[in-house]
Design an enzyme around this catalytic site. Structure first.
Site, mmCIF file in Angstrom:
data_model
loop_
_atom_site.group_PDB
_atom_site.id
_atom_site.type_symbol
_atom_site.label_atom_id
_atom_site.label_comp_id
_atom_site.label_asym_id
_atom_site.label_seq_id
_atom_site.Cartn_x
_atom_site.Cartn_y
_atom_site.Cartn_z
ATOM 1 N N ARG A 65 -8.140 -0.756 8.439
ATOM 2 C CA ARG A 65 -9.174 0.197 8.024
ATOM 3 C C ARG A 65 -9.371 1.246 9.116
ATOM 4 O O ARG A 65 -10.493 1.482 9.594
ATOM 5 C CB ARG A 65 -10.480 -0.533 7.723
ATOM 6 C CG ARG A 65 -11.305 0.238 6.703
ATOM 7 C CD ARG A 65 -12.417 -0.558 6.113
ATOM 8 N NE ARG A 65 -13.068 0.256 5.093
ATOM 9 C CZ ARG A 65 -13.892 -0.216 4.185
ATOM 10 N NH1 ARG A 65 -14.156 -1.483 4.144
ATOM 11 N NH2 ARG A 65 -14.456 0.584 3.315
ATOM 12 N N CYS A 66 -8.295 1.882 9.478
ATOM 13 C CA CYS A 66 -8.293 2.660 10.704
ATOM 14 C C CYS A 66 -7.121 3.631 10.686
ATOM 15 O O CYS A 66 -6.085 3.341 10.114
ATOM 16 C CB CYS A 66 -8.138 1.663 11.849
ATOM 17 S SG CYS A 66 -7.680 2.373 13.414
ATOM 18 N N GLU A 111 -12.644 4.714 6.033
ATOM 19 C CA GLU A 111 -12.689 3.828 7.194
ATOM 20 C C GLU A 111 -13.764 4.184 8.211
ATOM 21 O O GLU A 111 -13.939 3.454 9.199
ATOM 22 C CB GLU A 111 -11.326 3.836 7.878
ATOM 23 C CG GLU A 111 -10.988 5.184 8.470
ATOM 24 C CD GLU A 111 -9.517 5.340 8.805
ATOM 25 O OE1 GLU A 111 -8.685 4.782 8.084
ATOM 26 O OE2 GLU A 111 -9.221 6.019 9.777
ATOM 27 N N GLN A 138 0.828 -1.209 0.000
ATOM 28 C CA GLN A 138 0.000 0.000 0.000
ATOM 29 C C GLN A 138 0.861 1.258 0.000
ATOM 30 O O GLN A 138 0.336 2.357 -0.085
ATOM 31 C CB GLN A 138 -0.895 0.017 1.256
ATOM 32 C CG GLN A 138 -1.879 -1.124 1.335
ATOM 33 C CD GLN A 138 -2.623 -1.191 2.656
ATOM 34 O OE1 GLN A 138 -2.744 -2.257 3.227
ATOM 35 N NE2 GLN A 138 -3.139 -0.092 3.164
#
Ligand code: CDP
Length: 796
Positions: A370-371, A741, A223
């Site tokens: 996701r944070c 998120e 990523q």
């Protein structure tokens, strides 16, 4: 006379443009790391430890070397001779690449085999004989700090115990005073269980070192390609300009593909040694037991309250289980990420947070699943605590929130932990949510149902979260400041290519970045191609995680478009034979202020940049912008769920869920809705079924999809989404705030609060996630809290 283009028609801001990337994905034409085959490519497999804590007495790889087709066996000892047995982590710790002295978690990388195909490599792994001497195992913070606990990180001279850090933030004395003045003190203790981002595509890399050019090319599922390039340059001591990281299509990341994993390092070293491409593709069990865990935090807090409902102060203590290596990907100066963003939406005069991190015999954790760096745990605790406090006061859940929200007129608002909130309409979001769920009617229905023995519940979660690190003043990862950049090239025919250092993994950047260019320049989005993921061509960026793409890289796209527009204005003035001051802009076109009919399109300006530029002007229409955001963006969300709990079985069903998200200006409303639905689905999974636990011996329970459950369309409830509240971000060039998120962060508390609301009056204060039927049944039947903490061995 305005001839401005219809922005929606050209696919600009606000257009629900279909995702361009889906064209190749739904046709099976995606290009993932595992799809890539290079000439002469070899395959790597990893031998993992069966034990959670053991001294390595010996490793004998001779049987593996003898297997035909085996080219190389790497062990920790061999890595050590090249100073590569250990690598730095993103949190200033070290992590074993291949174990030398001890194994410290089940699944740890012990050796690698590189062979002609993956099957030979796998067989050869099994032919490596490792003699272990088992050691006592630690699976939670309580055990980690117990007297006489074995020191897990005895490789570090300075480490005498299992504590990684003791950290605090906030105003201790002010908070103490608030508690002295309180009429009521509300308390809550809970565990946010260990979970796994679990992307469908596992991690993997293909390293290709070319001795002739000295160039190392690595295709990998990352990523954050530029950060990986920097890490490879620093760890392997290779020149950065000779390293090319290519991140092809990624089958989901969710934070799992940010860290550097041993598999990457080993495949790179193997390729350098063998001078052939080496491919490593992790299998699902490997991914689930060894890479990138999240959460695993014990939270304990209390709230000082005035009888009328005003919150006076908050104390929070967190105990985080980081596993065997402290490898959290998070801004350097915050030991427990942005946990101190807790309660940001509420106007609380004083707050104090203490945080302790400990090692355990589990795989390294702490990825921002996701944070935004522990925001999920923070918001979960916040919203559970808010519900508990309202209950303790006997106040209505919605009224208690509304009374304590930061009010619209109070922005900018400084939180007691030091964050600066810039905008929001919190009460309005709550009102929209309450109306949509039918709050008053449901409360009546709930009371009626109670009389007949039916348990209905309603859970609210309202939260703002910090998205889009940095600014560079406060945010860095390993000293690298957090900002982003974008490069835009407008070709002579008015078509364009935009590149950023972010990397989409399903969020739809290929669609939405083109929409930003379209909004700024009036070039139809279909005429703009978006490229990311190749460090040789993309400008520098810190990568995609923590919903930072739109707040930072997306802003850079807007800013570079504005640079292009500024140059195009000069070209327009030249073409229209007027001074620049006399030129006006409307979407896609410059015109003469005094004669609006006389104008030139952005496409005509582009052609002029290559064929008819004024004397002295540099030809071409290309530029780059670096964007260092002045602040984080602060979206707000209100999630409300109603449920029915079956007291006989502990099963709970969602009756209705509504979501009101205010993420400022929506670039692509359809993509935003997709992001929210995906996040709510993950939230539902966390609340209902998903956790990775460990037995007392440190065996990972949940290393496959029979144990670690992913919700399918069958059990996922329907969601009703609302978009009527829009508070543009005042400092973002197009007013957007992050969204990726929010629902995964704020959603879990809504589900848990709903079940706890159904159980109100039973004396049950908390059930730890996931709310499995047996846990709910136990709570209802025995009227007691149910903890989700891993079991501790009692027989020795
Ligand atoms: O960093 P990440 O891409 O995961 O998250 P994000 O910046 O919140 O964006 C997720 C997707 O939603 C991207 O395609 C964005 O462009 C889109 N988005 C949008 O259309 N409008 C917003 N206000 C925020 C995001």
């Amino acid at each position: 006379m305005s001839q401005a283009l219809d922005e929606i028609k050209i696919g600009g801001l606000g257009a629900s443009r279909k995702r361009v990337e889906d064209n190749r994905f739904i046709r099976g034409k995606g290009n993932y790391t595992d799809d890539i085959t290079l000439p002469g490519m070899l395959h790597m497999e990893i031998l993992r430890s069966p034990l959670a804590h053991a001294r390595i007495k010996s490793i004998d790889a001779s049987r593996a070397w003898d297997i035909p087709g085996v080219h190389l066996v790497l062990t920790g000892e061999m890595m050590a001779t090249r100073n590569l047995a250990w690598m730095p982590t993103l949190s200033y710790d070290t992590q074993a690449v291949l174990a030398t002295d001890k194994v410290r978690f089940q699944g740890q990388e012990v050796a690698c085999v590189i062979a002609d195909d993956p099957y030979i490599a796998k067989d050869a792994c099994e032919a490596i004989d490792v003699e272990y001497e088992p050691l006592p195992v630690i699976v939670n913070p309580e055990q980690a700090v117990a007297e006489g606990a074995p020191v897990i990180r005895d490789d570090k001279d300075s480490q005498r115990d299992n504590v990684i850090y003791d950290w605090e933030v906030g105003d201790r004395a002010g908070t103490d005073r608030a508690f002295e003045q309180a009429d009521v003190i509300s308390k809550l203790k809970l565990h946010y269980p260990r979970s796994h981002p679990s992307p469908i595509e596992c991690c993997g890399s293909i390293a290709d070192f070319n001795r002739a050019t000295s160039k190392l090319t690595v295709y990998m599922t990352t990523q954050a390609p530029h950060i990986i390039r920097a890490a490879v340059a620093l760890v392997a001591e290779l020149p950065e300009h000779m390293i090319r990281i290519i991140s092809p299509d990624i089958g989901g990341g969710f934070g799992n593909k940010v860290p550097v994993y041993p598999g990457y390092v080993c495949s790179i070293l193997a390729s350098i040694l063998l001078e052939r491409p080496v491919k490593w593709i992790e299998d699902k069990s490997g991914n689930l037991i060894s890479t990138g865990f999240a959460r695993d935090v014990y939270l304990d807090g209390e709230m000082a309250l005035r009888r009328d409902g005003k919150i006076l102060g908050v104390r929070i203590h967190t105990d985080a289980d980081h596993g065997a290596f402290f490898s959290d990907a998070q801004p350097s100066k915050f030991k427990i990420g942005l946990m101190h963003s807790a309660f940001a939406a509420y106007d609380i005069p004083a707050a104090h947070l203490t945080a302790r991190g400990t090692y355990s015999n589990k795989a390294p954790g702490g990825v921002a699943y996701r944070c935004s760096f522990r925001v999920t745990e923070a918001m979960f605790f916040q919203e559970r605590m808010i519900q508990a406090a309202a209950d303790d006061l006997g106040m209505d859940q919605a009224a208690f929130r509304r009374m304590n929200f930061v009010r619209d007129e109070d922005f900018p608002h400084r939180t007691p932990f030091g964050f600066l909130l810039d905008s929001g309409q919190y009460a309005k979001c709550l009102d929209v949510g309450l109306k949509a769920i039918g709050y008053e009617e449901f409360r009546q229905e709930q009371a009626e149902a109670r009389k007949r023995g039916r348990l209905l519940g309603l859970g609210i979660s309202t939260m703002t979260e910090p998205l889009g690190a940095g600014n560079s003043r406060e945010y860095d990862i390993l000293g690298i400041k957090m900002f982003d950049s974008a490069e835009l090239k407008v070709h002579m025919t008015g078509k364009a290519i935009v590149r950023t250092g972010a990397r989409t993994q399903g969020q739809g950047h290929e669609t939405t970045w083109a929409q930003i260019v379209s909004h700024e320049l009036g070039i139809p989005a279909d005429d703009v191609v978006v490229e990311e993921g190749d460090t040789d061509t993309a400008p520098f960026g810190m990568g995609t995680y923590a919903s930072r793409s739109t707040p930072v890289a997306g802003a850079a796209v807007a800013m570079v478009s504005r640079k292009i527009r500024a140059k195009a204005r000069k070209l327009a003035a030249h073409l229209l034979e007027v001074s620049e001051e006399d030129v006006e802009w409307e979407l896609g076109r410059f015109y003469v202020r005094s004669a609006p009919d006389r104008g030139v399109t952005i496409q005509e300006c582009a052609m002029a940049a290559y064929s008819n530029m004024p004397d002295g002007m540099e030809p071409g229409l290309e530029n780059t912008a670096f964007y260092d955001p002045p602040n984080l963006t602060w979206p707000f969300a209100c999630y409300i769920v109603t449920v029915e709990v079956d007291p006989e079985t502990g099963v709970w069903d969602v009756l209705k869920m509504v979501a009101v998200d205010d993420c400022g200006v929506r670039i692509n409303p359809m993509i935003v809705e997709g992001q929210i639905m995906g996040g709510l689905t993950e939230a539902y999974a966390m609340a209902n079924m998903q956790f990775i636990t460990f037995d007392a011996d440190g065996n990972c329970v949940g290393s496959n999809y029979m144990d670690y459950l992913l919700p399918s369309a069958w059990e996922t409830p329907g969601f009703e989404l609302h978009s009527e509240v829009v508070t543009p971000c005042p400092h973002h060039p197009i007013g957007a705030k992050g969204i990726g998120e929010c629902a995964a962060v704020g959603g879990p508390a809504a589900f848990v609060n709903a079940v706890m609301d159904a159980l109100s009056g039973t004396g049950v204060r908390n059930i730890d996630m996931p709310l499995l039927p047996d846990r709910v049944w136990e709570a209802v039947t025995y009227r007691r809290d149910v903890s989700g903490a891993p079991p501790v061995r009692t027989d020795d």
